[in-house]
Structures are given as structure tokens and as C-alpha cells.
Scaffold this active site. Structure first.
Site, PDB file in Angstrom:
ATOM      1  N   SER A 206       7.728  24.968  61.591  1.00 54.26           N
ATOM      2  CA  SER A 206       7.839  24.750  63.040  1.00 54.26           C
ATOM      3  C   SER A 206       7.894  23.261  63.373  1.00 54.26           C
ATOM      4  CB  SER A 206       6.669  25.412  63.774  1.00 54.26           C
ATOM      5  OG  SER A 206       5.441  24.840  63.383  1.00 54.26           O
ATOM      6  N   HIS A 207       7.565  22.400  62.408  1.00 55.15           N
ATOM      7  CA  HIS A 207       7.596  20.955  62.676  1.00 55.15           C
ATOM      8  C   HIS A 207       8.370  20.178  61.616  1.00 55.15           C
ATOM      9  CE1 HIS A 207       4.693  22.413  65.522  1.00 55.15           C
ATOM     10  NE2 HIS A 207       4.956  21.329  66.217  1.00 55.15           N
TER      11      HIS A 207
ATOM     12  N   ASP B 215      -5.267  22.669  61.028  1.00 54.83           N
ATOM     13  CA  ASP B 215      -4.727  22.182  62.304  1.00 54.83           C
ATOM     14  C   ASP B 215      -4.082  23.356  62.994  1.00 54.83           C
ATOM     15  OD1 ASP B 215      -2.437  22.289  60.604  1.00 54.83           O
ATOM     16  OD2 ASP B 215      -1.411  20.887  61.915  1.00 54.83           O
TER      17      ASP B 215
ATOM     18  N   ALA C 157      -2.771  25.214  66.947  1.00 55.54           N
ATOM     19  CA  ALA C 157      -2.548  25.192  68.382  1.00 55.54           C
ATOM     20  C   ALA C 157      -3.715  25.895  69.068  1.00 55.54           C
ATOM     21  CB  ALA C 157      -1.245  25.931  68.694  1.00 55.54           C
TER      22      ALA C 157
ATOM     23  N   ASP D 192       7.007  28.010  66.791  1.00 58.23           N
ATOM     24  CA  ASP D 192       7.111  29.308  66.114  1.00 58.23           C
ATOM     25  C   ASP D 192       7.732  30.363  67.021  1.00 58.23           C
ATOM     26  OD1 ASP D 192       6.238  28.827  63.470  1.00 58.23           O
ATOM     27  OD2 ASP D 192       4.188  28.590  64.200  1.00 58.23           O
TER      28      ASP D 192
ATOM     29  N   HIS E  13     -10.746  33.404  76.804  1.00 59.22           N
ATOM     30  CA  HIS E  13     -11.363  32.238  77.473  1.00 59.22           C
ATOM     31  C   HIS E  13     -11.767  31.152  76.468  1.00 59.22           C
ATOM     32  CE1 HIS E  13     -14.703  34.873  76.315  1.00 59.22           C
ATOM     33  NE2 HIS E  13     -15.451  33.779  76.280  1.00 59.22           N
TER      34      HIS E  13
ATOM     35  N   ARG F  71      -8.302  32.590  50.733  1.00 65.52           N
ATOM     36  CA  ARG F  71      -7.404  31.509  51.171  1.00 65.52           C
ATOM     37  C   ARG F  71      -8.101  30.620  52.196  1.00 65.52           C
ATOM     38  NH1 ARG F  71      -1.882  32.605  54.693  1.00 65.52           N
ATOM     39  NH2 ARG F  71      -1.793  30.546  55.673  1.00 65.52           N
ATOM     40  N   LEU F  72      -8.183  29.346  51.872  1.00 63.87           N
ATOM     41  CA  LEU F  72      -8.714  28.384  52.841  1.00 63.87           C
ATOM     42  C   LEU F  72      -7.546  27.787  53.609  1.00 63.87           C
ATOM     43  CD1 LEU F  72     -11.302  26.338  50.735  1.00 63.87           C
ATOM     44  CD2 LEU F  72     -11.808  27.984  52.551  1.00 63.87           C
TER      45      LEU F  72
ATOM     46  N   GLY G 149      -4.964  25.236  54.635  1.00 65.22           N
ATOM     47  CA  GLY G 149      -4.394  24.160  53.826  1.00 65.22           C
ATOM     48  C   GLY G 149      -3.905  24.643  52.475  1.00 65.22           C
TER      49      GLY G 149
ATOM     50  N   ARG H  90      -0.174  25.352  52.354  1.00 67.08           N
ATOM     51  CA  ARG H  90       0.636  24.119  52.408  1.00 67.08           C
ATOM     52  C   ARG H  90       0.607  23.386  51.076  1.00 67.08           C
ATOM     53  NH1 ARG H  90      -0.558  20.016  54.432  1.00 67.08           N
ATOM     54  NH2 ARG H  90      -2.698  20.329  55.093  1.00 67.08           N
TER      55      ARG H  90
HETATM   56  P1  NDP Z   1      -1.233  28.507  62.140  1.00 62.75           P
HETATM   57  O1  NDP Z   1      -1.852  29.565  62.969  1.00 62.75           O
HETATM   58  O2  NDP Z   1      -0.050  28.851  61.349  1.00 62.75           O
HETATM   59  O3  NDP Z   1      -2.295  27.883  61.144  1.00 62.75           O
HETATM   60  C1  NDP Z   1      -3.453  27.276  61.645  1.00 62.75           C
HETATM   61  C2  NDP Z   1      -4.357  26.867  60.534  1.00 62.75           C
HETATM   62  O4  NDP Z   1      -4.908  28.023  59.929  1.00 62.75           O
HETATM   63  C3  NDP Z   1      -3.657  26.102  59.410  1.00 62.75           C
HETATM   64  O5  NDP Z   1      -4.505  25.091  58.965  1.00 62.75           O
HETATM   65  C4  NDP Z   1      -3.405  27.172  58.363  1.00 62.75           C
HETATM   66  O6  NDP Z   1      -3.369  26.668  57.040  1.00 62.75           O
HETATM   67  C5  NDP Z   1      -4.613  28.065  58.549  1.00 62.75           C
HETATM   68  N1  NDP Z   1      -4.346  29.454  58.220  1.00 62.75           N
HETATM   69  C6  NDP Z   1      -3.299  30.212  58.626  1.00 62.75           C
HETATM   70  N2  NDP Z   1      -3.419  31.460  58.144  1.00 62.75           N
HETATM   71  C7  NDP Z   1      -4.566  31.489  57.412  1.00 62.75           C
HETATM   72  C8  NDP Z   1      -5.216  32.502  56.661  1.00 62.75           C
HETATM   73  N3  NDP Z   1      -4.730  33.726  56.552  1.00 62.75           N
HETATM   74  N4  NDP Z   1      -6.368  32.169  56.045  1.00 62.75           N
HETATM   75  C9  NDP Z   1      -6.873  30.924  56.140  1.00 62.75           C
HETATM   76  N5  NDP Z   1      -6.297  29.922  56.833  1.00 62.75           N
HETATM   77  C10 NDP Z   1      -5.146  30.204  57.472  1.00 62.75           C
HETATM   78  O7  NDP Z   1      -0.905  27.221  63.065  1.00 62.75           O
HETATM   79  P2  NDP Z   1      -0.397  27.161  64.563  1.00 62.75           P
HETATM   80  O8  NDP Z   1       0.663  28.183  64.726  1.00 62.75           O
HETATM   81  O9  NDP Z   1      -1.524  27.201  65.480  1.00 62.75           O
HETATM   82  O10 NDP Z   1       0.260  25.710  64.566  1.00 62.75           O
HETATM   83  C11 NDP Z   1       1.377  25.442  63.732  1.00 62.75           C
HETATM   84  C12 NDP Z   1       1.600  23.967  63.640  1.00 62.75           C
HETATM   85  O11 NDP Z   1       2.048  23.486  64.886  1.00 62.75           O
HETATM   86  C13 NDP Z   1       0.373  23.143  63.291  1.00 62.75           C
HETATM   87  O12 NDP Z   1       0.699  22.247  62.260  1.00 62.75           O
HETATM   88  C14 NDP Z   1       0.052  22.381  64.579  1.00 62.75           C
HETATM   89  O13 NDP Z   1      -0.506  21.116  64.340  1.00 62.75           O
HETATM   90  C15 NDP Z   1       1.436  22.248  65.178  1.00 62.75           C
HETATM   91  N6  NDP Z   1       1.388  22.045  66.623  1.00 62.75           N
HETATM   92  C16 NDP Z   1       1.669  20.798  67.118  1.00 62.75           C
HETATM   93  C17 NDP Z   1       1.622  20.575  68.475  1.00 62.75           C
HETATM   94  C18 NDP Z   1       1.849  19.206  69.039  1.00 62.75           C
HETATM   95  O14 NDP Z   1       1.640  19.019  70.235  1.00 62.75           O
HETATM   96  N7  NDP Z   1       2.237  18.233  68.259  1.00 62.75           N
HETATM   97  C19 NDP Z   1       1.342  21.662  69.424  1.00 62.75           C
HETATM   98  C20 NDP Z   1       1.027  22.907  68.780  1.00 62.75           C
HETATM   99  C21 NDP Z   1       1.072  23.093  67.425  1.00 62.75           C
HETATM  100  P3  NDP Z   1      -1.955  26.522  56.269  1.00 62.75           P
HETATM  101  O15 NDP Z   1      -1.250  25.393  56.969  1.00 62.75           O
HETATM  102  O16 NDP Z   1      -2.294  26.244  54.855  1.00 62.75           O
HETATM  103  O17 NDP Z   1      -1.221  27.826  56.451  1.00 62.75           O
HETATM  104  O1  PYC Z   2       5.010  23.797  68.557  1.00 66.63           O
HETATM  105  O2  PYC Z   2       3.837  24.037  70.374  1.00 66.63           O
HETATM  106  C1  PYC Z   2       4.485  23.347  69.598  1.00 66.63           C
HETATM  107  C2  PYC Z   2       4.630  21.887  69.869  1.00 66.63           C
HETATM  108  C3  PYC Z   2       4.456  21.258  71.048  1.00 66.63           C
HETATM  109  C4  PYC Z   2       4.688  19.913  70.813  1.00 66.63           C
HETATM  110  C5  PYC Z   2       5.016  19.761  69.502  1.00 66.63           C
HETATM  111  N1  PYC Z   2       4.949  20.991  68.947  1.00 66.63           N
END
Ligand code: NDP
Ligand code: PYC
Length: 335
Positions: A45-46, A176, A178, A186, A228, A301-302, A304, A307
């Protein structure tokens, strides 16, 4: 068809593309490494998916690809930065060493950033601090796409929160995420691939629950994760990202005069902590006790892990990308 490309070659192409789109040498390098790193780690997604949004922001003049940030030392434990309407990456690049120096001297240090476009994943911001032995937290606001809990209008961005902690002899523990049920990126990928969203992800323009990514993206909104609770975290990211740092709230960002622009210039706050100033027992040992207990309890699975596994695989075999996306990138890099 999927083909493989080396990390270095992907950085080279992305950098060439950004240099042709009004970026300085430094900004082009940072954007290219960040985006290639996301693709390498399977943070799709990034990764290169963001090319279009970044280029539209650059071409319309919404973001300044040559901006030089200004960093102010405001207190023994605090730095403040003005991104000067550029990307967030050069700000962190400028602030990283002095921030760690302050954290070493004081035990903790804070960096607040305003007027900087944060359009990337959060882990690349914080993982390097943990590799240097620090705990790091990141709080970021973006552009309005999320309704507050029980609300009927978008107020919050997808506002990510990031946490990184160093480990002895292992990759840092990093999550990390959202504060919305799904990242905007996504939802866009689901639309492109013709997939429905899980129930509870968003609402349509009339506020009705929907699993249709089109309905969410065209006039609808995302929901906070966890009702909430996620809503309060999104609020906290607005306060720490925008109010503390002096940036715009997500709902204040108006790019209507910049067609296609997609990079939000909100604010970011980073907190860096020296774990050796914490409890008397070793932080590293205590963290391993916790991780052992988590694994014993059945969570294999932790955050990270996925990745890091992707990173190892990509560095060994090349980063998988679609042939069409690579052809488009080669075109953008050469014209
Ligand atoms: P995810 O829900 O995909 O993942 C969130 C975190 O949970 C990650 O660290 C991930 O690790 C971990 N994770 C996911 N599934 C599992 C599992 N089954 N067991 C254990 N840990 C798990 O992320 P989001 O969809 O919330 O966000 C996606 C990306 O978008 C992120 O990198 C976020 O920083 C970015 N983002 C950026 C924004 C911006 O403003 N710049 C705004 C919103 C989002 P792993 O990575 O190893 O899967
Ligand atoms: O994926 O939600 C997102 C996002 C917002 C800004 C950068 N990424």
C-alpha cells in the site's frame, strides 16, 4: 505477469523518475529508497503503488520536491521542524542524528514536525532508531477519510501509529498501523483488484455500512478500527501530529485546486527513548521474556515478521513486481 527486480535497480529507476519530476537529488534518493523499501518488504500500500499520487502532488505544485526543512532546537529534550511544504523524509533525515543525541543525553527526546507531506509507511521512520538501540514512537495525521465513532462526517485521517523496540540479536520489534479499520491505500488496492472489503471497514456517502471500496472512496468514509477505541487513537494522532506540531488537522487539508494531489501535509511527532534509562533490569532481557510468553501462548507471528521475511526473500531473489508496473516505471524514469 510477475517479474523480479533488484532493490538497487528499483531505487535507481525510482530516483531517475523523481529527478525528472522536480525533486532535488536528496529528496529523489529518499523517496526512491523509501518506496523501494516498502515494495521489498511487501508493504504494497506504500510501495510503487504510490507513484501516481506522489507525481500528481509534485506536478501540481502541491508539494515542493526541493524544499529544505528547518530544524529548531527548542529544549534539551525537544526538536521542532518545519518541512517547508516538502516531504517528511528529508525532515527525519535532518533530525535523526540530533534527536538520538538528545535521547542519549536526556533519556528521551521529541521531534515535532509541521508542514511536511507524510505519504509513506511508518516503519521506515522508526525501525532505524531501534537499530541504533532506541525505543521509538511515531504519531502522524493525514487527510480526512475517517468518521469519528458515532459521527456522520469525515474528521480524522487514517492516522497511523508506529512503535519500534530494539532486540538483542534479532530484528527490532516493530508495528505500525492505521487507526482506521483499513489503510486508504489498501482500500484503493482492493478496488483495483475488484475485491470487497471486510464488513465494518467503511460507510457509503449516506452513512450506510458498505463493503464496496468504490462506495467508500467516492463520497463515503472509513471507520476507525475497534469502534470508540480506534476513534480515540485517531484523535490522539490529530493532537500529537497536528496540534502539538503546528500542522494542519486532517479535516483542514484542502487540495481541491491541485488535481490528483494525494500527499497530506499534516504533522508528525516522534518520541525516541533510551531504554537503558528505564528499569534497573535489562530492557533487552525483559523484552525477550515477553516475546517468549507471547509465543508460548500461541501467537507465532509477531508484527514485523512478515515484512522481515519478505525483505530476506526480496534481497535474495529480487523484488516481485508486475511487468506492467515495471514497464510504466521505466517509461516514467526515461521521459
Ligand atoms: P496492517 O493492519 O496490515 O498491519 C498492522 C501491523 O500489524 C503491522 O505491524 C503488521 O506487521 C502487524 N500484523 C498484521 N497482521 C498480523 C498478524 N496476523 N499477527 C501479528 N501481527 C500482524 O496495517 P494497516 O493496514 O493498518 O497499515 C498499512 C500501512 O499503511 C502501514 O505501514 C501504515 O504505516 C501505513 N499508513 C500510513 C499512513 C500515513 O499517513 N502515512 C496512514 C495509514 C496507514 P507486518 O507489517 O509484518 O505484516
Ligand atoms: O494508506 O491511509 C493511507 C495513507 C494515508 C496517507 C498515506 N497513506
Amino acid at each position: 505477469m510477475i517479474v523480479r527486480i533488484s532493490y538497487d535497480e528499483l531505487v535507481r529507476l525510482l530516483k531517475a523518475m523523481f529527478l525528472k519530476h522536480a525533486c532535488s537529488e536528496q529528496v529523489a534518493t529518499l523517496l526512491a529508497e523509501n518506496m523501494a523499501g516498502a515494495e521489498r518488504d511487501g508493504a504494497h500500500s506504500h510501495g510503487i503503488f504510490r507513484i501516481k499520487g506522489n507525481l500528481a502532488s509534485l506536478e501540481t505544485g502541491w508539494v515542493d520536491g526541493k524544499a529544505v526543512p528547518v530544524l529548531e532546537d527548542v529544549a534539551p529534550g525537544m526538536l521542532r521542524a518545519d518541512g517547508r511544504n516538502g516531504f517528511s523524509l528529508p525532515v527525519l533525515e535532518m533530525a535523526r542524528a540530533p534527536l538520538m543525541q538528545k535521547a542519549r543525553a536526556n533519556g528521551i527526546a521529541i521531534l515535532s514536525v509541521r508542514k511536511a507531506h507524510h505519504f509513506s509507511a511508518v516503519w521506515p521512520d522508526i525501525e532505524p532508531f531501534a537499530r541504533e538501540g532506541f525505543i521509538a514512537l511515531a504519531m502522524i495525521n493525514s487527510m480526512a477519510s475517517v468518521v469519528p465513532y458515532g459521527g456522520h462526517r469525515k474528521v480524522y485521517g487514517t492516522n497511523p501509529f508506529g512503535f519500534a523496540a530494539p532486540r538483542d540479536g534479532a530484528d527490532p520489534l516493530v508495528f505500525d498501523q492505521a487507526s482506521s479499520a483499513m489503510a486508504n491505500g489498501d482500500v484503493q488496492i482492493a478496488r483495483r483488484e475488484g475485491r470487497q472489503l471486510p464488513p465494518g471497514t467503511g460507510v457509503d456517502r449516506d452513512g450506510n455500512p458498505t463493503t464496496d471500496p468504490d462506495a467508500v472512496l467516492e463520497g463515503g468514509a472509513l471507520l476507525p478500527f475497534g469502534g470508540h477505541k480506534g476513534s480515540s487513537l485517531a484523535m490522539m494522532m490529530e493532537i500529537m501530529g497536528a496540534a502539538l506540531a503546528g500542522g494542519d488537522y486532517s479535516f483542514e487539508i484542502d487540495w481541491s485546486d491541485y488535481p490528483g494531489a494525494a500527499t497530506p501535509h499534516g504533522g508528525q511527532t516522534y518520541i525516541v527513548i533510551d531504554p537503558n534509562r528505564g528499569a534497573v533490569n535489562s530492557f533487552a532481557d525483559r523484552l525477550e521474556v515477553l516475546i517468549g510468553e507471547i509465543h508460548d501462548a500461541g501467537q507465532s507471528r509477531l508484527p514485523g515478521d512478515r515484512r522481515y521475511a519478505n525483505r530476506r526473500e526480496s534481497l535474495a531473489r529480487g523484488i516481485p513486481v508486475s511487468e506492467a508496473a515495471l514497464a510504466e516505471l521505466r517509461h516514467l524514469a526515461s521521459t
